[in-house]
Design an enzyme around this catalytic site. Structure first.
Site, PDB file in Angstrom:
ATOM      1  N   LYS A  46       0.820  -1.193   0.000  1.00  7.90           N
ATOM      2  CA  LYS A  46       0.000   0.000   0.000  1.00  7.90           C
ATOM      3  C   LYS A  46       0.859   1.250   0.000  1.00  7.90           C
ATOM      4  O   LYS A  46       0.390   2.349  -0.207  1.00  7.90           O
ATOM      5  CB  LYS A  46      -0.885   0.019   1.274  1.00  7.90           C
ATOM      6  CG  LYS A  46      -1.615  -1.269   1.527  1.00  7.90           C
ATOM      7  CD  LYS A  46      -2.354  -1.218   2.874  1.00  7.90           C
ATOM      8  CE  LYS A  46      -2.905  -2.563   3.216  1.00  7.90           C
ATOM      9  NZ  LYS A  46      -2.324  -3.120   4.451  1.00  7.90           N
ATOM     10  N   GLY A  47       2.157   1.067   0.308  1.00  9.28           N
ATOM     11  CA  GLY A  47       3.032   2.209   0.577  1.00  9.28           C
ATOM     12  C   GLY A  47       3.116   3.251  -0.518  1.00  9.28           C
ATOM     13  O   GLY A  47       3.245   4.439  -0.241  1.00  9.28           O
ATOM     14  N   GLU A 102       7.520   2.821  -6.537  1.00  5.66           N
ATOM     15  CA  GLU A 102       7.769   2.259  -5.197  1.00  5.66           C
ATOM     16  C   GLU A 102       7.799   3.358  -4.141  1.00  5.66           C
ATOM     17  O   GLU A 102       8.103   4.514  -4.443  1.00  5.66           O
ATOM     18  CB  GLU A 102       9.125   1.530  -5.196  1.00  5.66           C
ATOM     19  CG  GLU A 102       9.012   0.036  -5.424  1.00  5.66           C
ATOM     20  CD  GLU A 102       8.505  -0.724  -4.185  1.00  5.66           C
ATOM     21  OE1 GLU A 102       7.844  -0.124  -3.322  1.00  5.66           O
ATOM     22  OE2 GLU A 102       8.765  -1.930  -4.105  1.00  5.66           O
ATOM     23  N   ASP A 103       7.519   2.972  -2.894  1.00  8.86           N
ATOM     24  CA  ASP A 103       7.633   3.930  -1.788  1.00  8.86           C
ATOM     25  C   ASP A 103       9.093   4.086  -1.354  1.00  8.86           C
ATOM     26  O   ASP A 103       9.613   5.183  -1.257  1.00  8.86           O
ATOM     27  CB  ASP A 103       6.745   3.517  -0.608  1.00  8.86           C
ATOM     28  CG  ASP A 103       6.960   2.083  -0.141  1.00  8.86           C
ATOM     29  OD1 ASP A 103       7.746   1.324  -0.763  1.00  8.86           O
ATOM     30  OD2 ASP A 103       6.338   1.694   0.859  1.00  8.86           O
ATOM     31  N   ASP A 106      15.037  -0.460  -0.296  1.00  7.24           N
ATOM     32  CA  ASP A 106      15.959  -0.657   0.817  1.00  7.24           C
ATOM     33  C   ASP A 106      17.024  -1.666   0.387  1.00  7.24           C
ATOM     34  O   ASP A 106      18.025  -1.295  -0.221  1.00  7.24           O
ATOM     35  CB  ASP A 106      15.131  -1.126   2.020  1.00  7.24           C
ATOM     36  CG  ASP A 106      15.933  -1.217   3.296  1.00  7.24           C
ATOM     37  OD1 ASP A 106      16.759  -0.327   3.544  1.00  7.24           O
ATOM     38  OD2 ASP A 106      15.731  -2.186   4.057  1.00  7.24           O
ATOM     39  N   PHE A 155      14.667   4.209  10.065  1.00  2.88           N
ATOM     40  CA  PHE A 155      13.338   3.764   9.667  1.00  2.88           C
ATOM     41  C   PHE A 155      12.433   4.978   9.564  1.00  2.88           C
ATOM     42  O   PHE A 155      12.330   5.751  10.519  1.00  2.88           O
ATOM     43  CB  PHE A 155      12.786   2.763  10.671  1.00  2.88           C
ATOM     44  CG  PHE A 155      11.613   1.995  10.142  1.00  2.88           C
ATOM     45  CD1 PHE A 155      11.803   0.818   9.431  1.00  2.88           C
ATOM     46  CD2 PHE A 155      10.317   2.460  10.323  1.00  2.88           C
ATOM     47  CE1 PHE A 155      10.724   0.112   8.919  1.00  2.88           C
ATOM     48  CE2 PHE A 155       9.229   1.762   9.811  1.00  2.88           C
ATOM     49  CZ  PHE A 155       9.438   0.590   9.111  1.00  2.88           C
TER      50      PHE A 155
HETATM   51  P1  IMP Z   1      13.492  -4.105   0.176  1.00  7.57           P
HETATM   52  O1  IMP Z   1      14.040  -3.062  -0.764  1.00  7.57           O
HETATM   53  O2  IMP Z   1      13.150  -5.407  -0.469  1.00  7.57           O
HETATM   54  O3  IMP Z   1      14.389  -4.291   1.370  1.00  7.57           O
HETATM   55  O4  IMP Z   1      12.119  -3.698   0.785  1.00  7.57           O
HETATM   56  C1  IMP Z   1      11.557  -2.504   0.695  1.00  7.57           C
HETATM   57  C2  IMP Z   1      10.236  -2.570   1.453  1.00  7.57           C
HETATM   58  O5  IMP Z   1      10.474  -2.631   2.872  1.00  7.57           O
HETATM   59  C3  IMP Z   1       9.482  -1.309   1.207  1.00  7.57           C
HETATM   60  O6  IMP Z   1       8.633  -1.399   0.093  1.00  7.57           O
HETATM   61  C4  IMP Z   1       8.747  -1.120   2.517  1.00  7.57           C
HETATM   62  O7  IMP Z   1       7.530  -1.848   2.504  1.00  7.57           O
HETATM   63  C5  IMP Z   1       9.668  -1.698   3.565  1.00  7.57           C
HETATM   64  N1  IMP Z   1      10.537  -0.662   4.171  1.00  7.57           N
HETATM   65  C6  IMP Z   1      11.883  -0.546   4.047  1.00  7.57           C
HETATM   66  N2  IMP Z   1      12.346   0.505   4.738  1.00  7.57           N
HETATM   67  C7  IMP Z   1      11.286   1.094   5.295  1.00  7.57           C
HETATM   68  C8  IMP Z   1      11.126   2.266   6.149  1.00  7.57           C
HETATM   69  O8  IMP Z   1      12.076   2.985   6.520  1.00  7.57           O
HETATM   70  N3  IMP Z   1       9.848   2.558   6.531  1.00  7.57           N
HETATM   71  C9  IMP Z   1       8.767   1.810   6.149  1.00  7.57           C
HETATM   72  N4  IMP Z   1       8.868   0.718   5.370  1.00  7.57           N
HETATM   73  C10 IMP Z   1      10.113   0.354   4.951  1.00  7.57           C
HETATM   74 MG    MG Z   2       6.867  -1.305  -0.546  1.00 13.09          MG
END
Ligand code: IMP
Ligand code: MG
Length: 188
Positions: A46-47, A102-103, A106, A155
């Protein structure tokens, strides 16, 4: 003067005005890049919803919108990055100019999975636009074509990003006071 924030939050990283300004700039970049084409924005629920709707208003070529939802979890050994599609797109993307929205990126594991999945459906083009980017924690290298802000290893919540489903509705982005270092959301 710094903005007052709810008790669980430490400080504002990006204000509503800074976000609006940056999204206008990125929207203009996308408008130039997709001149003469229709761009299909694919949001990851949903982000990315808050970001996607604001971004779409600042893109001046024809825009289509679709969403998918994913769930990510750890494998048996506790390693992160096992991702699956929990809700698929409503329509196919064959021949489309797809911009994945994407939101936050990470580790990049989610993005890598999504790009592989979408690429296998034969879009005409596939690019990535993220609201936030935390390159310092990248595990999987994945191309990011458009980004609004690089963020530190904190975070963050707000403007769509949550902690336990809270804070998505904040109009700014803020760092949480207590780092959820063992949070299943981020460091499974
Ligand atoms: P990654 O790039 O696969 O590690 O995952 C990214 C996902 O982790 C994002 O789409 C978010 O849902 C969640 N996420 C990573 N960092 C944060 C943060 O600082 N706040 C909130 N959600 C986060
Ligand atoms: Mg996400």
């Amino acid at each position: 003067m710094s903005q007052p924030v709810p008790a669980g939050l430490e400080k504002v990283l990006f204000t509503e005005e800074e976000i609006a300004q940056r999204i206008r700039e990125v929207g203009a970049e996308i408008t130039r890049a997709y001149a003469g084409r229709t761009v299909k924005l694919i949001g990851v629920l949903k982000g990315s919803v808050f970001f996607l709707t604001e971004l779409a208003r600042h893109i001046e070529v024809p825009v289509k919108i679709d969403f998918l939802a994913i769930s990510s979890f750890s494998n048996k050994n506790g390693a992160p990055g096992v991702v699956r599609i929990a809700k698929d797109l409503d329509e196919g993307i064959e021949g489309d100019d797809v911009l994945l929205v994407e939101d936050v990126i990470d580790t990049g594991l989610t993005l890598r999975y999504l790009l592989q999945t979408l690429a296998s459906r034969a879009p005409n083009s596939l690019a990535v636009c993220t609201f936030l980017d935390r390159t310092s924690r990248r595990i999987a290298q994945a191309p990011v074509d458009y980004r609004c802000f690089e963020i530190p290893d904190r975070f963050v919540v707000g403007f769509g990003l949550d902690y336990n489903q809270l804070y998505r509705n904040l109009s700014y982005v803020a760092a949480l006071k207590v780092e959820p270092s063992l949070s299943a959301q981020r460091r499974p």
